[in-house]
Structures are given as structure tokens and as C-alpha cells.
Scaffold this active site. Structure first.
Site, PDB file in Angstrom:
ATOM      1  N   GLY A 121       0.810  -1.220   0.000  1.00 49.74           N
ATOM      2  CA  GLY A 121       0.000   0.000   0.000  1.00 49.74           C
ATOM      3  C   GLY A 121       0.837   1.261   0.000  1.00 49.74           C
ATOM      4  N   GLY A 180      -0.286   4.369   0.152  1.00 43.51           N
ATOM      5  CA  GLY A 180      -1.146   5.481   0.570  1.00 43.51           C
ATOM      6  C   GLY A 180      -0.366   6.362   1.542  1.00 43.51           C
ATOM      7  N   PHE A 181      -1.095   7.137   2.340  1.00 44.57           N
ATOM      8  CA  PHE A 181      -0.429   8.063   3.264  1.00 44.57           C
ATOM      9  C   PHE A 181       0.516   7.330   4.213  1.00 44.57           C
ATOM     10  CE2 PHE A 181      -4.198  10.611   2.173  1.00 44.57           C
ATOM     11  CZ  PHE A 181      -3.572  11.783   1.818  1.00 44.57           C
ATOM     12  N   GLU A 234     -18.923  17.509   1.004  1.00 41.17           N
ATOM     13  CA  GLU A 234     -18.087  18.202   0.023  1.00 41.17           C
ATOM     14  C   GLU A 234     -18.619  17.985  -1.397  1.00 41.17           C
ATOM     15  OE1 GLU A 234     -14.044  18.508   2.682  1.00 41.17           O
ATOM     16  OE2 GLU A 234     -14.083  16.979   1.148  1.00 41.17           O
ATOM     17  N   GLN A 247      -4.223  12.018   8.937  1.00 38.62           N
ATOM     18  CA  GLN A 247      -3.184  12.320   9.938  1.00 38.62           C
ATOM     19  C   GLN A 247      -2.699  11.103  10.748  1.00 38.62           C
ATOM     20  OE1 GLN A 247      -0.957  14.636  10.787  1.00 38.62           O
ATOM     21  NE2 GLN A 247      -1.544  15.620   8.896  1.00 38.62           N
TER      22      GLN A 247
END
Ligand SMILES: Cc1cc2nc3c(=O)[nH]c(=O)nc-3n(C[C@H](O)[C@H](O)[C@H](O)COP(=O)(O)OP(=O)(O)OC[C@H]3O[C@@H](n4cnc5c(N)ncnc54)[C@H](O)[C@@H]3O)c2cc1C
Length: 423
Positions: A15, A17-18, A174, A323
Site C-alpha cells: 500500500g 497510501g499516506f 463536500e 493524519q
């Protein structure tokens, strides 16, 4: 899969990702071999997917090539593949391109869309977890407006211009805000034969307020912003089915729509091979200790959305947002360096920097500690934070330029049907 044999310890990361990216960045020059697997060859900045869906940004602005991020890392190898199975006894992973052994395994696979076992919704709704899915929504939205422009069947025209979003968390809010702005800023000018009032945006939420993970103060503000934009809110409403034409709710309401976007939940992107005590089934997340080590294993770690670390402040695990993923990745990277130098590892401590969501032009809401506010200042803060965390200088510049251009011209430049959406 052509990974060089090595005497160094091999870390496999699943992965990019972040969490995975933050972890590997920390180990740029260490005496290790790192192999990253991802089913995409790019990192996705998921918080801005809704802008791709609603023609606000080109997809390239929110994605970044994984190989480029790590081109300066020593003994780093990326492989574009789906990881299918983990054999923990043989320390081996099995992928769509072959198998590979590891000394340490880092699972950072994030989440996938959760349809809560509802087949009709899974089959017919539009999810928004990846760039291709966001592009599908963009194409479908534009195709449906084009179709509405030429149909003489009033009922069909209404269905084509009805946009229904499930879930009023940050993503749903959003999306609804951006669609309402599309109606206001684009529809009137690009489609003179459609009356602005004919397009409806419905946002359906099971709980009694929008943005349930945020404070009540900002939730109220966001609701006001949405109402001002003309979004029709349906709170305490549960969806029971969508057959491709009609959304039906548990209390019997129906919404005729050709565009139904499902933003109502995610669940862990698990990989076969790890279960038992290591798996919290209700959440579909791997149970980890304060060092992100998966319960019952000495050489397997889980990071980000897929990891569930029970702490005093977060008894049900950290929120599944960017975060904690970034901070856990960094902490584990530092801990691997410590381990290589014979030092003690540092337990993970989450530094909550706050939560924010934008509803539209000049309208965002922010929770930071005891501060809860909304409006233009929150909106500028939202833009600054998102630009800051976007990967790549070029992406930041292009996004900044696009936002400034849209702000001045009330425009969404990417309203293109490049790859028509087909079921
Ligand atoms: C639409 C949307 C909007 C969001 N908005 C916000 C926001 O505004 N603020 C915020 O803080 N958070 C937001 N989030 C949540 C945030 O994006 C996640 O919390 C964060 O991405 C988690 O990071 P991660 O590294 O754990 O997983 P991810 O970033 O999801 O990365 C997981 C990676 O693993 C890869 N992968 C998964 N399974 C496999 C497999 N079997 N084989 C190979 N590769 C695999 C995937 O391709 C992906 O690249 C949003 C999420 C979505 C979907």
C-alpha cells in the site's frame, strides 16, 4: 518478479497510501531492502477526489507516481500488483505477479467502500474511493446532463437531473456542495436549455446531523451552508435499495435518480491469511499494539486506516483519516531506524491537528481542539492545508492555479467526458 536477492533484511510494504509512503520516506538511506506493492502505480490524495468527480480538478493533480516519490531511496523496488494472500508461517506474500518472502511485513492497505451487505446498492451506485471511480462519476454526471438536455420526456429529464448522495460525512458534504456550485456556476451558462431549478441535489444521512464525526457547532454551520446552496437534506433517513432508477428509503420515501453516489461508509481492505485474534472483525481492521505491531506476530505491522490501536483516548481506534496514517508511518519508520541501531522503539502517540470540511466557495468548517469555526477563514485554512499535504510541487502549483482561476471565474474547467462511463 525480478527482485534482487539480498543479504539485507527485506521489508515488504503493501500500500502506497499516506501510511506506506510516510513509512518508506523515513528509511531512505538505511541498510535495508524495501519492496512496495500497490495495485496503482501512483499515490492518491483521496481528500480531493470529490473535486475530480465534480470537474474542479484534473485527476493528474491529485495523483503522484510512486516510483518518482522514492527514486532517491537506496535498494527500493516498486511492483505494480495486487497482493492476494499472506502466508505468515512461511513469511511469504502471494500477489498477482508472483510470490516474495519478507523479514518484515508492513500492511498499509487502507479501506474499501462498505455497502453493508446491500447487493442492489453495491451493483448500481457509484463509489468514490479511487481516481478511476471519481472519473466515472464525472463522466456519468456530465453524460446525464447532456441526456437531460435532449429528452422531451419530463419524468426522465427529472431523473437525469436528480443527484442523490448517501452519507453526510465530509465526503458527502463536500460532494453535495460542489454539485450545488456546479448548478449555480456552470449549468446556467453551458446549458441554456435547462433551467437551474430543474437540477436537484439530495444528501441523505442516517444520523440526525451532517458531519457526524465533527463538533455539533460546525455541524450546524455546515448544514446552514448546504441549505443556502440549495442542497436538499434528508436526515435520520436510511436507504434500503437502489435498482439503478429509484433510491428507496426504509421509511418508504423514493428518489428517482440516474446518479446515486455512495459515500456512506468504508471498511478495512483486508488481505487473506491473517485472522484470529489479530483481526477485529466488526471493524475489519488489524489489532495492533502501541508500536503498530499486529497482535500475535513479531514481524508484521499494520499502519493507517487498516490498523486498530486501542488507547485510553481512542478506545475504538484512531479515526480513519490521513493524519493518524501519516503519523503512524513516520513513527514506525523512526522505530525501524532505532531497531537497526539497537535502541528502544517509541510508542505511537497521536497528535490530533483537527478536522475540516469544505462546503463550497468561501465556506468551510474547522474543529481544532476547543476552536470550532466556519466561513471564509476556515475555507482559506482548508485550502492551505490541502495544498501543503498534496504530494509533488507540480501538483501543488497546478492545483493552486486551478483554484485561483475557479475562484475568479466561478468556473470548473475539467468538465470533459474523456472516457464515457458505461455500466
Ligand atoms: C473520498 C475520500 C475523502 C477523504 N477525505 C479526507 C479528508 O478530507 N481528510 C482526511 O484526513 N482524510 C480523508 N479521507 C481519509 C483518508 O484518505 C484515509 O484516512 C487515508 O488515505 C488512509 O491512509 P492509508 O495509508 O491507511 O490508506 P490509503 O491512503 O487508502 O492507501 C492504501 C493503498 O493500498 C493500496 N492497496 C490496498 N489493498 C491492496 C492490495 N491488496 N494490493 C495492492 N495494493 C493495495 C491502495 O491502492 C492504496 O494505494 C478521505 C477518504 C476518501 C475515500
Amino acid at each position: 518478479m525480478n527482485i534482487p536477492k539480498t543479504k539485507k533484511q527485506r521489508i515488504i510494504v503493501i500500500g502506497g497510501g499516506f501510511a506506506g509512503v510516510s513509512f518508506i520516506k523515513k528509511l531512505r538511506n538505511e541498510n535495508l531492502q524495501i519492496v512496495l506493492f500497490d495495485r496503482h502505480n501512483y499515490h492518491t490524495f483521496q481528500p480531493l477526489l470529490y473535486q475530480v468527480s465534480t470537474a474542479g480538478l484534473e485527476p493528474d493533480s491529485i495523483a503522484y507516481p510512486l516510483r518518482k516519490i522514492f527514486r532517491k531511496n537506496l535498494d527500493f523496488h516498486f511492483r505494480l500488483a495486487e497482493v492476494e494472500h499472506i502466508n505468515t508461517e512461511e513469511n511469504t506474500i502471494y500477489t498477482s505477479i508472483g510470490s516474495l518472502t519478507y523479514d518484515y511485513l508492513i500492511i498499509a492497505t487502507g479501506t474499501r467502500t462498505n455497502y453493508f451487505g446491500n447487493d442492489s446498492i453495491a451493483e448500481n451506485s457509484m463509489p468514490m474511493k479511487t481516481v478511476p471511480q471519481a472519473l466515472n462519476i464525472r463522466s456519468l454526471m456530465l453524460q446525464n446532463i447532456e441526456k437531460a438536455d435532449i429528452t422531451t420526456d419530463e419524468k426522465e429529464r427529472k431523473r437525469l437531473l436528480n443527484f442523490v448522495i448517501a452519507g453526510a460525512g465530509p465526503t458527502g458534504v463536500e460532494l453535495a456542495g460542489a454539485l450545488a456550485e456546479f448548478r449555480k456556476g456552470i449549468l446556467e451558462f453551458d446549458y441554456p436549455d435547462i433551467d437551474e431549478k430543474e437540477m436537484n441535489v439530495h444528501l441523505i444521512e442516517g444520523q440526525d446531523r451532517v458531519l457526524p464525526p465533527m463538533s455539533k457547532q460546525v455541524s450546524k454551520k455546515a448544514q446552514k451552508f448546504l441549505e443556502k446552496l440549495g442542497v436538499e437534506l434528508h436526515l435520520e433517513t436510511f436507504i434500503s435499495s437502489y435498482d439503478g432508477k429509484t433510491v428507496t428509503t426504509k421509511d418508504g420515501k423514493t428518489f428517482e435518480t440516474a446518479t446515486f453516489i455512495w459515500a456512506a461508509g468504508v471498511t478495512g481492505a483486508l488481505i487473506k491469511g491473517i485472522d484470529g485474534k489479530a483481526l477485529i472483525e466488526k471493524a475489519n481492521r488489524y489489532k495492533v499494539d502501541e508500536f503498530n505491531k499486529v497482535e500475535g506476530f513479531e514481524n508484521i505491522y499494520a499502519l493507517g486506516d487498516i490498523a486498530l490501536m486501542e488507547t485510553k483516548d481512542f478506545p475504538k481506534g484512531h479515526p480513519q483519516v490521513a493524519q493518524p496514517a501519516i503519523q503512524q508511518g513516520k513513527n514506525l519508520g523512526d522505530n525501524f531506524k532505532k531497531m537497526l541501531n539497537g535502541k528502544n522503539m517509541k510508542p505511537f502517540k497521536y497528535n490530533d491537528k483537527g478536522t475540516m470540511a469544505t462546503v463550497g466557495r468561501n465556506k468551510a468548517v474547522v474543529d481544532i481542539g476547543k476552536l470550532h469555526f466556519g466561513g471564509a477563514i476556515a475555507w482559506f485554512l482548508w485550502m492551505f492545508v490541502h495544498l501543503w499535504f498534496l504530494v509533488g510541487f507540480r501538483n501543488r502549483v497546478v492545483t493552486f492555479f486551478n483554484w485561483t482561476y475557479s475562484y475568479i471565474n466561478y468556473d470548473k474547467a475539467a468538465r470533459l467526458i474523456i472516457r464515457p462511463f458505461k455500466k
